[in-house]
Write a protein that holds these residues in place. Structure first.
Motif, PDB file in Angstrom:
ATOM      1  N   HIS A  48      12.734  11.164   4.686  1.00 35.59           N
ATOM      2  CA  HIS A  48      14.146  10.333   4.149  1.00 35.59           C
ATOM      3  C   HIS A  48      14.296  10.734   2.753  1.00 35.59           C
ATOM      4  N   ALA A  49      13.214  10.114   2.055  1.00 34.20           N
ATOM      5  CA  ALA A  49      13.343  10.196   0.269  1.00 34.20           C
ATOM      6  C   ALA A  49      13.520  11.741  -0.103  1.00 34.20           C
ATOM      7  N   ALA A  50      13.044  12.630   0.684  1.00 33.44           N
ATOM      8  CA  ALA A  50      13.207  14.189   0.074  1.00 33.44           C
ATOM      9  C   ALA A  50      14.601  14.450   0.325  1.00 33.44           C
ATOM     10  N   VAL A  51      15.172  13.953   1.570  1.00 29.38           N
ATOM     11  CA  VAL A  51      16.664  14.441   1.830  1.00 29.38           C
ATOM     12  C   VAL A  51      17.416  13.875   0.794  1.00 29.38           C
ATOM     13  N   LYS A  52      17.327  12.531   0.654  1.00 30.55           N
ATOM     14  CA  LYS A  52      18.018  11.868  -0.432  1.00 30.55           C
ATOM     15  C   LYS A  52      17.937  12.421  -1.800  1.00 30.55           C
ATOM     16  N   GLY A  53      16.793  12.936  -2.240  1.00 29.38           N
ATOM     17  CA  GLY A  53      16.410  13.555  -3.310  1.00 29.38           C
ATOM     18  C   GLY A  53      17.196  14.814  -3.571  1.00 29.38           C
ATOM     19  N   TYR A  54      17.221  15.664  -2.624  1.00 25.89           N
ATOM     20  CA  TYR A  54      17.946  16.923  -2.765  1.00 25.89           C
ATOM     21  C   TYR A  54      19.102  16.537  -2.799  1.00 25.89           C
ATOM     22  N   LEU A  55      19.983  15.594  -1.954  1.00 26.76           N
ATOM     23  CA  LEU A  55      21.279  15.398  -2.099  1.00 26.76           C
ATOM     24  C   LEU A  55      21.784  14.942  -3.493  1.00 26.76           C
ATOM     25  N   ALA A  56      21.072  14.071  -4.239  1.00 26.01           N
ATOM     26  CA  ALA A  56      21.216  13.334  -5.544  1.00 26.01           C
ATOM     27  C   ALA A  56      21.028  14.622  -6.604  1.00 26.01           C
ATOM     28  N   GLY A  57      19.932  15.493  -6.224  1.00 26.58           N
ATOM     29  CA  GLY A  57      19.883  16.609  -7.304  1.00 26.58           C
ATOM     30  C   GLY A  57      20.773  17.467  -7.262  1.00 26.58           C
ATOM     31  N   ALA A  58      21.359  17.734  -6.115  1.00 26.10           N
ATOM     32  CA  ALA A  58      22.746  18.620  -6.112  1.00 26.10           C
ATOM     33  C   ALA A  58      24.081  17.903  -6.440  1.00 26.10           C
ATOM     34  N   GLY A  59      23.891  16.804  -7.009  1.00 21.65           N
ATOM     35  CA  GLY A  59      25.290  16.019  -7.404  1.00 21.65           C
ATOM     36  C   GLY A  59      26.084  15.795  -5.956  1.00 21.65           C
ATOM     37  N   ILE A  60      25.510  15.688  -4.703  1.00 19.49           N
ATOM     38  CA  ILE A  60      26.320  15.462  -3.486  1.00 19.49           C
ATOM     39  C   ILE A  60      26.308  13.710  -3.282  1.00 19.49           C
ATOM     40  N   ALA A  61      27.354  13.372  -3.436  1.00 20.46           N
ATOM     41  CA  ALA A  61      27.497  11.625  -3.369  1.00 20.46           C
ATOM     42  C   ALA A  61      27.244  11.070  -1.985  1.00 20.46           C
ATOM     43  N   PHE A  62      26.404  10.391  -1.713  1.00 17.81           N
ATOM     44  CA  PHE A  62      26.170   9.764  -0.309  1.00 17.81           C
ATOM     45  C   PHE A  62      26.092   8.454  -0.366  1.00 17.81           C
ATOM     46  N   THR A  63      26.093   7.726   0.785  1.00 14.37           N
ATOM     47  CA  THR A  63      25.856   6.310   0.972  1.00 14.37           C
ATOM     48  C   THR A  63      24.770   6.162   1.976  1.00 14.37           C
ATOM     49  N   GLU A  64      23.778   5.452   1.870  1.00 11.02           N
ATOM     50  CA  GLU A  64      22.827   4.947   2.819  1.00 11.02           C
ATOM     51  C   GLU A  64      23.234   3.900   3.734  1.00 11.02           C
ATOM     52  N   ASP A  65      23.255   4.300   4.946  1.00 12.66           N
ATOM     53  CA  ASP A  65      23.784   3.441   5.962  1.00 12.66           C
ATOM     54  C   ASP A  65      22.558   3.270   6.987  1.00 12.66           C
ATOM     55  N   HIS A  66      22.131   1.861   6.919  1.00 11.14           N
ATOM     56  CA  HIS A  66      20.875   1.540   7.803  1.00 11.14           C
ATOM     57  C   HIS A  66      21.566   1.310   9.271  1.00 11.14           C
ATOM     58  N   LEU A  67      22.713   1.315   9.339  1.00  7.35           N
ATOM     59  CA  LEU A  67      23.253   1.004  10.823  1.00  7.35           C
ATOM     60  C   LEU A  67      23.696   2.496  11.539  1.00  7.35           C
ATOM     61  N   LEU A  68      23.388   3.671  10.764  1.00  5.24           N
ATOM     62  CA  LEU A  68      23.715   4.851  11.482  1.00  5.24           C
ATOM     63  C   LEU A  68      22.904   5.462  12.310  1.00  5.24           C
ATOM     64  N   VAL A  69      23.067   5.389  13.715  1.00  2.00           N
ATOM     65  CA  VAL A  69      21.988   5.672  14.689  1.00  2.00           C
ATOM     66  C   VAL A  69      22.472   7.216  15.508  1.00  2.00           C
ATOM     67  N   ARG A  70      23.700   7.284  15.264  1.00  2.00           N
ATOM     68  CA  ARG A  70      24.188   8.331  16.389  1.00  2.00           C
ATOM     69  C   ARG A  70      24.285   8.033  17.772  1.00  2.00           C
ATOM     70  N   GLY A  71      25.030   8.714  18.467  1.00  2.00           N
ATOM     71  CA  GLY A  71      25.271   8.042  19.946  1.00  2.00           C
ATOM     72  C   GLY A  71      24.258   8.664  20.950  1.00  2.00           C
ATOM     73  N   LEU A  72      23.601   9.562  20.470  1.00  2.00           N
ATOM     74  CA  LEU A  72      22.695  10.664  21.358  1.00  2.00           C
ATOM     75  C   LEU A  72      21.195  10.159  21.271  1.00  2.00           C
ATOM     76  N   ASP A  73      20.479  10.160  22.414  1.00  2.00           N
ATOM     77  CA  ASP A  73      19.103   9.753  22.274  1.00  2.00           C
ATOM     78  C   ASP A  73      18.132  10.622  21.677  1.00  2.00           C
ATOM     79  N   TYR A  74      18.633  11.935  21.542  1.00  4.53           N
ATOM     80  CA  TYR A  74      17.490  13.023  21.095  1.00  4.53           C
ATOM     81  C   TYR A  74      17.402  13.258  19.490  1.00  4.53           C
ATOM     82  N   TYR A  75      18.163  12.368  18.789  1.00  2.00           N
ATOM     83  CA  TYR A  75      17.809  12.436  17.205  1.00  2.00           C
ATOM     84  C   TYR A  75      16.738  11.993  16.763  1.00  2.00           C
ATOM     85  N   THR A  76      16.046  12.516  15.756  1.00  2.00           N
ATOM     86  CA  THR A  76      14.770  12.100  15.225  1.00  2.00           C
ATOM     87  C   THR A  76      14.984  11.918  13.773  1.00  2.00           C
TER      88      THR A  76
END
Length: 203
Positions: A135-163
């Motif tokens: 997770h830290a690496a994904v956020k690091g890549y986004l920040a390094g590319a200047g892509i603004a994002f918000t970390e949302d700890h409630l974001l789970v998606r509706g489908l069970d197969y996500y990891t």
């Protein structure tokens, strides 16, 4: 490894929610073959580029990690305990989800359930070392590319197969629904359908 995309008409099997149609058009992109967090970043960056080129403005990118089968059970147990004392305050759908699919409690858009979510346990406190570093690496890549994002700890998606990684592109200009693109990582999906273990990510 392989990269795929698709576009065309789709049909919902379940009763469509407010703001959704039975038939709709959708496009998506998928990458199969690596668990490297770089490809989580790549798929988010591609959707961001598509949104910008399509002239979509005023949107936000929400990002979270929902862990893996090793670390998620501890979080789910804590989530069940939290909602056990609050069952009477849940909407009818969520009262059934509490035992069947407790992660979906964090996905509910009903007002009484939204109020309960703000004090619910956060999955980021239960991530194993591997999921935390991913997770830290994904956020690091986004920040390094200047892509603004918000970390949302409630974001789970509706489908069970996500990891691990989940993400949504959201705007307040859609009426009944706020997400116009969404996806994440689903490393166990191919194996669940009988194939060989194949990590994957897409939207």
């Amino acid at each position: 490894s392989c990269k795929l995309f698709y576009a065309g008409p789709m049909f919902r099997a379940e009763r469509p929610q407010k703001g959704r149609l039975r038939q709709f058009n959708q496009f998506g992109a998928e990458f199969f073959g690596s668990a490297d967090p770089y490809y989580d970043y790549e798929i988010i960056a591609m959707m961001n580029d598509i949104a910008r080129r399509a002239g979509i403005g005023g949107y936000a990118i929400l990002v979270n990690s929902i862990g893996c089968p090793d670390c998620r059970p501890g979080f789910i147990a804590e989530l069940k305990k939290y909602y056990e004392a609050r069952t009477a305050s849940l909407c009818r759908d969520c009262a059934g989800r509490r035992e069947r699919n407790p992660l979906r409690l964090l996905d509910c858009k009903q007002e009484q359930c939204i109020a309960l979510k703000k004090d619910a346990p956060r999955i980021t406190g239960f991530l194993c070392d591997t999921c935390r570093s991913h997770h830290a690496a994904v956020k690091g890549y986004l920040a390094g590319a200047g892509i603004a994002f918000t970390e949302d700890h409630l974001l789970v998606r509706g489908l069970d197969y996500y990891t691990r990684t989940t993400f949504e592109f959201v705007t307040d200009r859609l009426g009944g629904q706020n997400a116009f693109a969404a996806g994440g990582r689903y490393d166990n999906l191919v194996a669940e359908f009988g194939g060989k273990p194949t990590p994957a990510v897409g939207f």
